[in-house]
Design a protein around this motif. Structure first.
Motif, PDB file in Angstrom:
ATOM      1  N   LYS A 126       0.862  -1.180   0.000  1.00 23.37           N
ATOM      2  CA  LYS A 126       0.000   0.000   0.000  1.00 23.37           C
ATOM      3  C   LYS A 126       0.899   1.231   0.000  1.00 23.37           C
ATOM      4  O   LYS A 126       2.090   1.153   0.321  1.00 23.37           O
ATOM      5  CB  LYS A 126      -0.910   0.026   1.225  1.00 23.37           C
ATOM      6  N   LYS A 127       0.333   2.384  -0.341  1.00 25.37           N
ATOM      7  CA  LYS A 127       1.076   3.631  -0.285  1.00 25.37           C
ATOM      8  C   LYS A 127       1.165   4.103   1.157  1.00 25.37           C
ATOM      9  O   LYS A 127       0.179   4.068   1.899  1.00 25.37           O
ATOM     10  CB  LYS A 127       0.401   4.694  -1.156  1.00 25.37           C
ATOM     11  N   ARG A 155       8.877   0.717   3.448  1.00 19.34           N
ATOM     12  CA  ARG A 155       9.034   0.511   2.002  1.00 19.34           C
ATOM     13  C   ARG A 155       7.702   0.100   1.388  1.00 19.34           C
ATOM     14  O   ARG A 155       6.966  -0.715   1.941  1.00 19.34           O
ATOM     15  CB  ARG A 155      10.074  -0.571   1.713  1.00 19.34           C
ATOM     16  N   ALA A 156       7.423   0.690   0.239  1.00 24.23           N
ATOM     17  CA  ALA A 156       6.274   0.312  -0.576  1.00 24.23           C
ATOM     18  C   ALA A 156       6.666   0.543  -2.025  1.00 24.23           C
ATOM     19  O   ALA A 156       7.818   0.909  -2.310  1.00 24.23           O
ATOM     20  CB  ALA A 156       5.047   1.133  -0.194  1.00 24.23           C
ATOM     21  N   HIS A 157       5.761   0.333  -2.960  1.00 24.11           N
ATOM     22  CA  HIS A 157       6.088   0.490  -4.377  1.00 24.11           C
ATOM     23  C   HIS A 157       6.545   1.917  -4.645  1.00 24.11           C
ATOM     24  O   HIS A 157       5.804   2.883  -4.423  1.00 24.11           O
ATOM     25  CB  HIS A 157       4.863   0.148  -5.225  1.00 24.11           C
ATOM     26  N   LYS A 158       7.808   2.075  -5.076  1.00 23.90           N
ATOM     27  CA  LYS A 158       8.417   3.365  -5.392  1.00 23.90           C
ATOM     28  C   LYS A 158       8.450   4.305  -4.188  1.00 23.90           C
ATOM     29  O   LYS A 158       8.498   5.524  -4.350  1.00 23.90           O
ATOM     30  CB  LYS A 158       7.684   4.035  -6.571  1.00 23.90           C
ATOM     31  N   GLN A 159       8.444   3.742  -2.990  1.00 23.67           N
ATOM     32  CA  GLN A 159       8.520   4.542  -1.775  1.00 23.67           C
ATOM     33  C   GLN A 159       9.559   3.967  -0.830  1.00 23.67           C
ATOM     34  O   GLN A 159       9.684   2.749  -0.681  1.00 23.67           O
ATOM     35  CB  GLN A 159       7.169   4.543  -1.033  1.00 23.67           C
ATOM     36  N   LYS A 160      10.293   4.870  -0.188  1.00 22.08           N
ATOM     37  CA  LYS A 160      11.193   4.505   0.900  1.00 22.08           C
ATOM     38  C   LYS A 160      11.195   5.665   1.876  1.00 22.08           C
ATOM     39  O   LYS A 160      11.653   6.761   1.554  1.00 22.08           O
ATOM     40  CB  LYS A 160      12.618   4.225   0.399  1.00 22.08           C
ATOM     41  N   ILE A 161      10.667   5.422   3.063  1.00 20.47           N
ATOM     42  CA  ILE A 161      10.605   6.451   4.100  1.00 20.47           C
ATOM     43  C   ILE A 161      11.582   6.077   5.195  1.00 20.47           C
ATOM     44  O   ILE A 161      11.421   5.058   5.873  1.00 20.47           O
ATOM     45  CB  ILE A 161       9.181   6.596   4.665  1.00 20.47           C
TER      46      ILE A 161
END
Length: 366
Positions: A126-127, A155-161
């Motif tokens: 999920k975002k 981590r998620a699709h095209k996300q890294k926080i």
């Protein structure tokens, strides 16, 4: 499973079997006696990845048998470090009350160190939004209040926080000296830190009387480069992955080492450069001819050395070869043994209870 694969009582027999297999595999080269380096039988892995299984409002760690696809619930994982085992139940207990944190969570990755630091990566289908980040910060603080030096990454699709840091600082004791290493989440590091210390001490020992400079290919975060640097006048090392190169530069400074130069190049590119077959902008200002590398160190991927690199390696007086695949090592040695003899031969048991065999060979020109 009725009998865990990491049963410590089975470890000595399994290690002896690996020793016999490796000796038989390389018998045709008539190597010297095999030096055997045993792992700790439990709590040896600094990294672990678990899938997350949801049942109603509950969740737990699972692993799958790759052949049968059977699912195994894990409440503890004796192969992983003590720190990871301490974090495992506390993380789940903290996640269960927070629907936003556990919803669509499908995997948890742990990276730990001997020095007591850890990163937990939470992977989602999920975002991730601002509410998730706020809840994650509360989760991290809760774990810190319990005494853990921990950071969290989402981590998620095209996300890294990254909540604060995306790395840990490992401190290894090598031949009476402490070395610091930045280890970045989701980048390669040696998984068995205790065995890594033994490997570094062995590499230091075999190169103790080497002269001139050292060339290293596939240097990663400088793991071996820094440990061996004081045995050489200069060290020239190559690595293609940018996060590893950045970590290596940090590690050079952190350890106060001034004779190591890292180039961001693949082994294949460096081979073309040293042969004069191609020029690279990354080499501007670097005089390769000023290096007098009589020794080369390689720790290649499982595929071993490609033919061009193998030919280049053979030109050096001394070769230190660490291998994670004895079959490709044996194939490479068919050529190297024509010009070099094996002076030292070692088995490093990086992965107990598996068929994996890490080995080291020290070759000197005939």
């Amino acid at each position: 499973m009725s009998q865990p694969i990491w049963d410590p009582t089975r470890y000595p027999a399994q290690l002896a079997e690996k020793q016999q297999q490796l000796q038989q595999l390389f018998a045709e080269f008539s190597p010297p006696d095999l030096e055997l380096f045993a792992s700790a039988p439990t709590h040896y892995r600094m990294r672990a990845e678990f899938r997350i299984w949801h049942e109603g409002d509950d969740l737990f760690y699972v692993m799958f048998n790759q052949e049968s696809k059977q699912r195994y619930r894990l409440d503890e994982f004796p192969a992983a470090s003590l720190l990871i085992n301490q974090l495992m139940p506390r993380l789940l207990a903290a996640l269960r009350p927070h629907l936003g944190l556990r919803h669509k969570l499908f995997q948890v990755d742990f990276l730990s160190t001997l020095s007591g630091e850890a990163i937990i990566s939470l992977l989602y289908h999920k975002k991730l939004n601002h509410e998730w980040e706020q809840a994650a910060r509360q989760l991290r603080q809760q774990l810190r209040d319990e005494g853990f030096q921990v950071d969290l990454i989402g981590r998620a699709h095209k996300q890294k926080i990254v909540l604060e840091r995306d790395h840990v600082i490992e401190r290894l004791q090598v031949a009476g000296r402490e070395l610091q290493y930045m280890q970045v989440e989701n980048s390669f590091t040696q998984p068995n830190a205790g065995m890594n210390q033994q490997m570094l001490e062995w590499a230091q020992d075999v190169t103790r009387d080497a002269d001139g400079d050292l060339l290293e290919l596939y240097c990663g975060n400088g793991n071996f480069s820094l440990a061996m640097a004081h045995n050489f006048n200069q060290v020239l090392a190559t690595e293609i992955a940018k996060p590893s190169v950045d970590s290596a530069q940090f590690n050079i400074a952190a350890n106060g080492i001034d004779n190591v130069k890292i180039l961001r190049m693949s082994a294949e590119e460096f081979t073309m450069a040293i042969r004069g077959e191609r020029e690279f902008n990354r080499l501007k200002g670097i005089d390769l001819q000023s290096y007098h590398c009589n020794t080369i160190f390689v720790d290649p991927p499982r595929a071993g050395l490609d033919q061009a690199t193998l030919d280049m390696v053979q030109a050096y007086e001394r070769i230190l070869y660490i291998s994670c695949n004895p079959l490709t090592l044996k194939d490479n040695l068919q050529q190297l043994i024509q010009s070099h003899r094996i002076e030292r031969f070692a088995l490093f048991d990086q992965f107990p209870y598996t068929h994996h065999m890490e080995s080291g060979v020290w070759l000197v020109r005939r």
